[in-house]
Design a protein around this motif. Structure first.
Motif, PDB file in Angstrom:
ATOM      1  N   GLY A  41     -10.879  -2.725  -6.004  1.00 37.23           N
ATOM      2  CA  GLY A  41      -9.567  -2.894  -6.719  1.00 37.23           C
ATOM      3  C   GLY A  41      -9.328  -4.239  -7.142  1.00 37.23           C
ATOM      4  N   VAL A  48      -8.992   1.318  -5.984  1.00 39.71           N
ATOM      5  CA  VAL A  48      -7.452   1.383  -5.751  1.00 39.71           C
ATOM      6  C   VAL A  48      -6.821   0.401  -6.709  1.00 39.71           C
ATOM      7  CG1 VAL A  48      -7.583   1.806  -3.276  1.00 39.71           C
ATOM      8  CG2 VAL A  48      -7.532  -0.749  -3.824  1.00 39.71           C
ATOM      9  N   GLN A  90     -11.835   8.527  -5.892  1.00 37.56           N
ATOM     10  CA  GLN A  90     -12.978   8.340  -4.998  1.00 37.56           C
ATOM     11  C   GLN A  90     -14.104   9.352  -5.146  1.00 37.56           C
ATOM     12  OE1 GLN A  90     -11.412   9.686  -0.974  1.00 37.56           O
ATOM     13  NE2 GLN A  90      -9.475  10.273  -2.056  1.00 37.56           N
ATOM     14  N   MET A 146      -1.963   5.603   0.721  1.00 34.29           N
ATOM     15  CA  MET A 146      -3.276   5.832   0.245  1.00 34.29           C
ATOM     16  C   MET A 146      -3.970   6.590   1.334  1.00 34.29           C
ATOM     17  SD  MET A 146      -5.356   2.123   0.047  1.00 34.29           S
ATOM     18  CE  MET A 146      -4.519   1.629  -1.243  1.00 34.29           C
ATOM     19  N   LYS A 150      -6.198  -3.977  -1.031  1.00 30.90           N
ATOM     20  CA  LYS A 150      -7.360  -3.710  -0.375  1.00 30.90           C
ATOM     21  C   LYS A 150      -7.500  -4.245   0.970  1.00 30.90           C
ATOM     22  CE  LYS A 150     -10.249  -5.651  -3.246  1.00 30.90           C
ATOM     23  NZ  LYS A 150      -9.126  -6.316  -4.092  1.00 30.90           N
ATOM     24  N   ARG A 170      -2.456   2.276  -4.734  1.00 35.51           N
ATOM     25  CA  ARG A 170      -2.787   3.455  -4.692  1.00 35.51           C
ATOM     26  C   ARG A 170      -4.447   3.889  -4.995  1.00 35.51           C
ATOM     27  NH1 ARG A 170       2.091   6.622  -4.634  1.00 35.51           N
ATOM     28  NH2 ARG A 170       3.619   5.452  -4.982  1.00 35.51           N
ATOM     29  N   VAL A 171      -5.005   4.839  -4.232  1.00 38.40           N
ATOM     30  CA  VAL A 171      -6.178   5.418  -4.664  1.00 38.40           C
ATOM     31  C   VAL A 171      -6.102   5.916  -5.922  1.00 38.40           C
ATOM     32  CG1 VAL A 171      -8.032   6.642  -4.046  1.00 38.40           C
ATOM     33  CG2 VAL A 171      -6.690   5.453  -2.276  1.00 38.40           C
ATOM     34  N   VAL A 203       0.679  -0.995   0.058  1.00 40.98           N
ATOM     35  CA  VAL A 203       0.000   0.203   0.110  1.00 40.98           C
ATOM     36  C   VAL A 203       0.938   1.258  -0.005  1.00 40.98           C
ATOM     37  CG1 VAL A 203      -1.746   1.121   1.451  1.00 40.98           C
ATOM     38  CG2 VAL A 203      -1.774  -1.177   1.345  1.00 40.98           C
TER      39      VAL A 203
END
Length: 239
Positions: free
Chosen positions: A39, A205, A213, A25, A45, A209-210, A22
């Motif tokens: 994702g 994601v 949103q 994030m 996740k 990474r995001v 991750v």
């Protein structure tokens, strides 16, 4: 930083040696809504959800629950209910016995056990040994554990796995009811067609990474279905 009953990920990062699961994030989950966390497999996740609820320590960044750093909180089943790992019940124990143990450890009344067994549709099955449960029944037992404290916040990792169509419809109703009460619901899912009928907001994601949103209605306003938007955002990757 947060509204009541809201989850915040602020720069969450998790590294395992040279592997970054991750990366920086950040996202917010609002109360009174169901937020979908989507994702591809391996996108980070589950790791992110674990850090968000305090089950894993981030390499960098912080997570907040109701405005407080999650690493400073005493676990409270009345505040947050979590189903991320398999139900964890010993196969030789009954579902009811498993939940009674959890209720005792959480300082909850034993009467709540039968209530949640009824809510998740395991009333009579609660007396059976978990080793004889189907995958769907184990999933319902895990959801019962998350609901034990009648929590303000629910965080669920792939809760529809193993559920038949009737079970999925039941879960959708349950989650919508929780949101209608002003509570916070965050769930990951790879069943996008079903999620589109359940969620209000989405966090997508990819590679830790995001990548997006916002409100589901924003995507629909652009003329994109959730499935199409997901494919565009993740380069066609499938969950």
């Amino acid at each position: 930083m947060t509204d009541k009953h809201t989850l915040v990920a602020d720069g969450l990062t998790k590294r395992y040696g040279r592997v970054t699961a991750v990366a920086d994030m950040s996202f917010t989950v609002r109360s009174g809504a169901v937020t979908g966390f989507f994702g591809p497999n391996g996108a980070g996740k589950t790791t992110a959800l674990k850090m968000l609820v305090g089950l894993a320590r981030p390499t960098a960044g912080r997570a907040f629950v109701n405005g407080a750093p999650v690493d400073s909180m005493i676990p409270d089943a009345r505040v947050i209910g979590v189903y991320i790992e398999p139900c964890g019940a010993h196969p030789g124990r009954s579902g009811r016995a498993h939940l009674r143990t959890l209720a005792t450890l959480s300082g909850l009344p034993r009467a709540r056990v039968d209530e949640v067994l009824t809510i998740v549709g395991l009333g009579e099955a609660g007396r059976r040994r978990v080793g004889k449960y189907s995958m769907g029944m184990r999933q319902r037992l895990g959801l019962a554990a998350a609901l034990l404290g009648d929590p303000q916040i629910l965080v669920l990792d792939e809760p529809v796995n193993g559920l038949d169509p009737r079970g999925i419809a039941w879960l959708r109703t349950l989650l919508r009811e929780q949101a209608a009460l002003g509570r916070t619901v965050l769930l990951s899912s790879h069943v996008l067609s079903e999620a589109a009928q359940t969620v209000d907001d989405v966090v997508v994601v990819d590679q830790g990474r995001v990548v997006h949103q916002g409100a589901l209605s924003d995507l629909e306003g652009r003329g994109e279905s959730l499935e199409l938007a997901y494919l565009n955002l993740t380069g066609g990757a499938q969950s």
